[in-house]
Design an enzyme around this catalytic site. Structure first.
Site, PDB file in Angstrom:
ATOM      1  N   GLU A  60       0.792  -1.231   0.000  1.00 32.29           N
ATOM      2  CA  GLU A  60       0.000   0.000   0.000  1.00 32.29           C
ATOM      3  C   GLU A  60       0.822   1.278   0.000  1.00 32.29           C
ATOM      4  O   GLU A  60       0.471   2.235   0.674  1.00 32.29           O
ATOM      5  CB  GLU A  60      -0.925  -0.028   1.219  1.00 32.29           C
ATOM      6  N   HIS A  76      -8.062  -3.869  -1.414  1.00 32.39           N
ATOM      7  CA  HIS A  76      -7.295  -3.986  -0.171  1.00 32.39           C
ATOM      8  C   HIS A  76      -6.237  -2.881  -0.058  1.00 32.39           C
ATOM      9  O   HIS A  76      -6.182  -2.164   0.948  1.00 32.39           O
ATOM     10  CB  HIS A  76      -6.640  -5.370  -0.098  1.00 32.39           C
ATOM     11  N   GLU A  77      -5.422  -2.744  -1.086  1.00 32.84           N
ATOM     12  CA  GLU A  77      -4.345  -1.739  -1.005  1.00 32.84           C
ATOM     13  C   GLU A  77      -4.921  -0.328  -0.942  1.00 32.84           C
ATOM     14  O   GLU A  77      -4.397   0.532  -0.237  1.00 32.84           O
ATOM     15  CB  GLU A  77      -3.362  -1.896  -2.173  1.00 32.84           C
ATOM     16  N   HIS A 108      -6.065   0.665   2.555  1.00 36.48           N
ATOM     17  CA  HIS A 108      -4.987   1.121   3.426  1.00 36.48           C
ATOM     18  C   HIS A 108      -4.835   2.641   3.404  1.00 36.48           C
ATOM     19  O   HIS A 108      -4.205   3.213   4.305  1.00 36.48           O
ATOM     20  CB  HIS A 108      -3.655   0.496   3.006  1.00 36.48           C
ATOM     21  N   GLU A 147      -4.011  -4.284   9.334  1.00 33.18           N
ATOM     22  CA  GLU A 147      -4.474  -5.261   8.339  1.00 33.18           C
ATOM     23  C   GLU A 147      -5.906  -5.753   8.601  1.00 33.18           C
ATOM     24  O   GLU A 147      -6.625  -6.091   7.654  1.00 33.18           O
ATOM     25  CB  GLU A 147      -3.515  -6.457   8.272  1.00 33.18           C
ATOM     26  N   ASP A 190       8.090  -9.477  10.500  1.00 35.13           N
ATOM     27  CA  ASP A 190       7.494 -10.115   9.321  1.00 35.13           C
ATOM     28  C   ASP A 190       6.724 -11.377   9.728  1.00 35.13           C
ATOM     29  O   ASP A 190       5.805 -11.797   9.028  1.00 35.13           O
ATOM     30  CB  ASP A 190       8.568 -10.479   8.285  1.00 35.13           C
ATOM     31  N   TYR A 210      -5.172 -10.324   9.824  1.00 38.39           N
ATOM     32  CA  TYR A 210      -6.039 -10.066   8.674  1.00 38.39           C
ATOM     33  C   TYR A 210      -7.470 -10.549   8.933  1.00 38.39           C
ATOM     34  O   TYR A 210      -8.405  -9.756   8.995  1.00 38.39           O
ATOM     35  CB  TYR A 210      -5.515 -10.781   7.426  1.00 38.39           C
TER      36      TYR A 210
END
Ligand code: BES
Ligand code: ZN
Length: 625
Positions: free
Chosen positions: A291, A315-316, A319, A338, A393, A401
């Site tokens: 994003e 989705h992006e 953001h 998320e 990460d 999510y």
């Protein structure tokens, strides 16, 4: 140049006040563990990058200027994060002049990288750091011409989330902070750099480009790419940047992006970032999308020809409200980013493509979550997950999510759309351009929703969702009628009550196909696999998600007819979500070790360092078994 500087200075006065609020909200016990910077004592409010993209050496080199603001007046050093950077010299701006100032590098930390401390003279207003990145920078990928679609020019791109900005910029790399930025980037004349900033559609004759990001953003959203990148306008606010090969197909596939922006504005307020462009990357891009503000980075693997995978764009885009505008203060608060984004993504899909499709996408995600949950230790099933000492990460699972999304669907169902939508809209307005952590969110939630409408949801229920493992018993279970029918067809065929010819697949959407393949029994016989393949040609599916689902089942069932398709797939695609589960499944079968090692040898050089790291670890684990 002068005007850019002036503009930058006036903007940071504005931003400095908001960032210092965000920073002072962070007491030392909720300090972001993943930064070695001293952002609670001193912050940089604006950065200026002056970089050259050196494709031969695979490095970015130049300097970064930090405009600084002291929070603690007694502070004498600026500590920033770095990872595998070469630092040449540091300077301080004092009375309008750059003067050398000493710096020190600490011992490297395995997760966080190396702290760089620069001495700040009392009257300094800016700190300049001269540096270059290394070819192995974790946040950059350097592609050879052969690894691009056009095969003529090299390509490079950054991926800074979660803590990789520090591998290409010495910076206070924490989402608790925000900076505005400007940049001067030089590249080979034949190529073009783009950034998460205002991009000029025109190419520059001398290979030097100027960028400006006037809104304050967390450092993980600073992004750059360079290559033989062309521009195609789609609508008033949207355009595609990509190699020639994807320009037209992407513009067609993503033509609804403007409608998505407008749908989201209707629900949650104005889009505050002016332009929303998409950069379509070469297939080795390790994610579906990223994003980066004003310019989302997108994998070409979602250009399916039928818009079946454009929820990625929703989705992006989402953001731009959740994450980029309202940011998680630390990586343990990732679900605020998320989870809200997955929820908003689905609301956008409902507005633009209708309720049926939106519910199908919810149901597929919920099913994936249920499967994944079985593989996760309880500690990692918690929304407010403990991340101290761990690579952020690793926080990216279905929990932030989809569990996050289900929690918000739960609240929506309990309070009703009208009240819940008003709550979310006000939440975005209240925390726009700020970062918040989970406890701050919980108190905001109680004050503005739970306590405002008493008797609907209890404190204990909220606590269970956010601080406990598993899904609460009364969690929403998205159900799609279309999937019920697909399930009946599967059951009848398996019970030999009907044949494949009886199933009306002609009108199926990709979502029904995905449900179908995902819900075939995991002990299906090779004969049945072959029967399906003959009827539907699943091995050759051109939809990357359907192909993924079928290849996964084929590996588990040792259906070897897919072997050529499987190696092509793994060699041509670098998206982690699509390839990692396939490697995992292959490595579970000792008989496949030689086969999968052969594929990986060919595929690995084309993968992003992050994907290489993940898959290297899988091989190591398999060999130690
Ligand atoms: N911010 C993520 C990408 C990301 C993931 C960066 C992990 C760093 C670590 C992006 O918004 C995202 O979630 N992408 C998903 C899209 C999907 C959920 C529609 C992806 O890449 O698969
Ligand atoms: Zn996301």
């Amino acid at each position: 140049m002068k005007t850019i500087l002036k503009l930058a200075v006036s903007l940071c006065l504005f931003v400095a006040s908001t960032s210092s609020i965000a920073a002072s909200n962070q007491s030392s016990e909720n300090k972001d563990w993943h930064t070695l910077s001293n952002y609670q004592q001193i912050i940089s409010t604006h950065i200026h990058l002056n970089l050259e993209v050196d494709f031969n050496r695979k490095q970015l080199k130049g300097y970064v200027d930090h405009t600084i603001k002291k929070i603690d007046p007694s502070v004498t050093t600026l500590a920033v994060d770095t990872r595998a950077l070469e630092i040449h010299k540091t300077e301080a701006m004092v009375d309008g002049q750059w003067k050398a100032t000493p710096f020190e590098m600490a011992e490297p930390d395995a997760v966080r990288g190396t702290q760089l401390s620069v001495e700040v003279p009392a009257a300094a207003t800016q700190i300049r750091i001269h540096y270059n990145s290394r070819p192995e920078a974790s946040g950059l990928q350097w592609l050879t011409p052969e690894q691009t679609a056009g095969k003529k020019y090299p390509f490079m791109f950054s991926q800074s989330q979660a803590i990789h900005a520090r591998s290409w910029i010495p910076i206070q790399d924490t989402p608790a902070m925000r900076v505005t930025y400007t940049a001067t980037v030089k590249t080979d004349k034949a190529m073009r750099p783009v950034m998460s900033a205002d991009n000029n559609p025109k190419r520059s004759p001398d290979g030097v480009y100027q960028f400006n990001m006037p809104q304050a953003i967390p450092p993980y959203l600073i992004a750059i790419a360079a290559g033989d990148i062309l521009h195609k306008k789609m609508s008033k606010q949207t355009a595609i940047y990509s190699e020639q090969a994807y320009l037209d197909s992407a513009a067609k596939e993503f033509e609804d992006t403007q409608a998505m922006i407008e749908a989201t504005e209707k629900l949650y307020g104005d889009y505050l970032w002016n332009q929303y462009d998409l950069l379509v990357l070469p297939p080795s891009f390790p994610f579906g999308g990223m994003e980066n503000p004003r310019l989302s980075f997108i994998t070409p693997t979602v250009i399916a020809g039928d818009k079946s995978l454009v929820n990625l764009i929703a989705h992006e885009l989402a953001h731009s409200w959740s994450g980029n505008l309202v940011t998680n203060a630390t990586w343990r608060d990732l679900w605020l980013n998320e989870g809200f984004t997955s929820y908003v993504e689905n609301r956008i899909m409902e507005e633009v493509f209708g309720r049926d499709r939106a519910v199908m996408e919810q149901a597929l995600a919920a099913q994936d979550l249920n499967h994944e949950m079985k593989t996760l230790p309880e500690a990692d099933q918690i929304l407010h997950v403990e991340m101290q000492g761990r690579d952020p990460d690793d926080a990216f699972s279905g929990i932030p999510y989809t569990k996050g999304q289900l929690f918000l669907i739960y609240l929506e169902e309990k309070f009703g759309r009208q009240r819940f939508d008003a709550f979310v809209k006000t939440y975005f307005e209240t925390f726009a351009f700020k970062s918040l952590d989970t406890p701050s969110f919980v108190s905001y939630l109680h004050k503005n929703l739970i306590d405002k409408y008493p008797g609907v949801v209890s404190k204990a229920e909220i606590n269970e969702w956010i601080f406990k493992p598993k899904l609460p018993k009364n969690a929403p279970q998205p159900k799609s009628n279309a999937f019920k029918l697909v399930q009946q067809h599967i059951d009848n065929w398996l019970a030999s009550k009907s044949s494949l010819a009886d199933i009306p697949t002609g009108k199926w959407t990709i979502h029904e196909w995905l449900y179908f393949v995902n819900n075939l029994p995991r002990d299906l016989s090779i004969e049945r696999m072959a029967e399906l393949d003959k009827a539907y040609n699943l091995t050759q599916s051109t939809n990357n998600e359907v192909a993924h689902a079928w290849l996964l089942l084929s590996i588990q069932r040792e259906y070897d007819k897919v072997n050529n398709r499987l190696s092509d797939y793994l060699i041509s695609i670098g998206r982690r979500k699509l390839i990692v589960p396939l490697y995992k499944a292959l490595l579970e079968n000792p008989d496949y070790l030689t086969y999968v090692s052969g594929i990986y040898r060919k595929a690995r050089p084309g993968y992003h360092p992050l994907a290489q790291g993940t898959i290297d670890a899988l091989f190591k684990e398999a060999k130690n078994k």
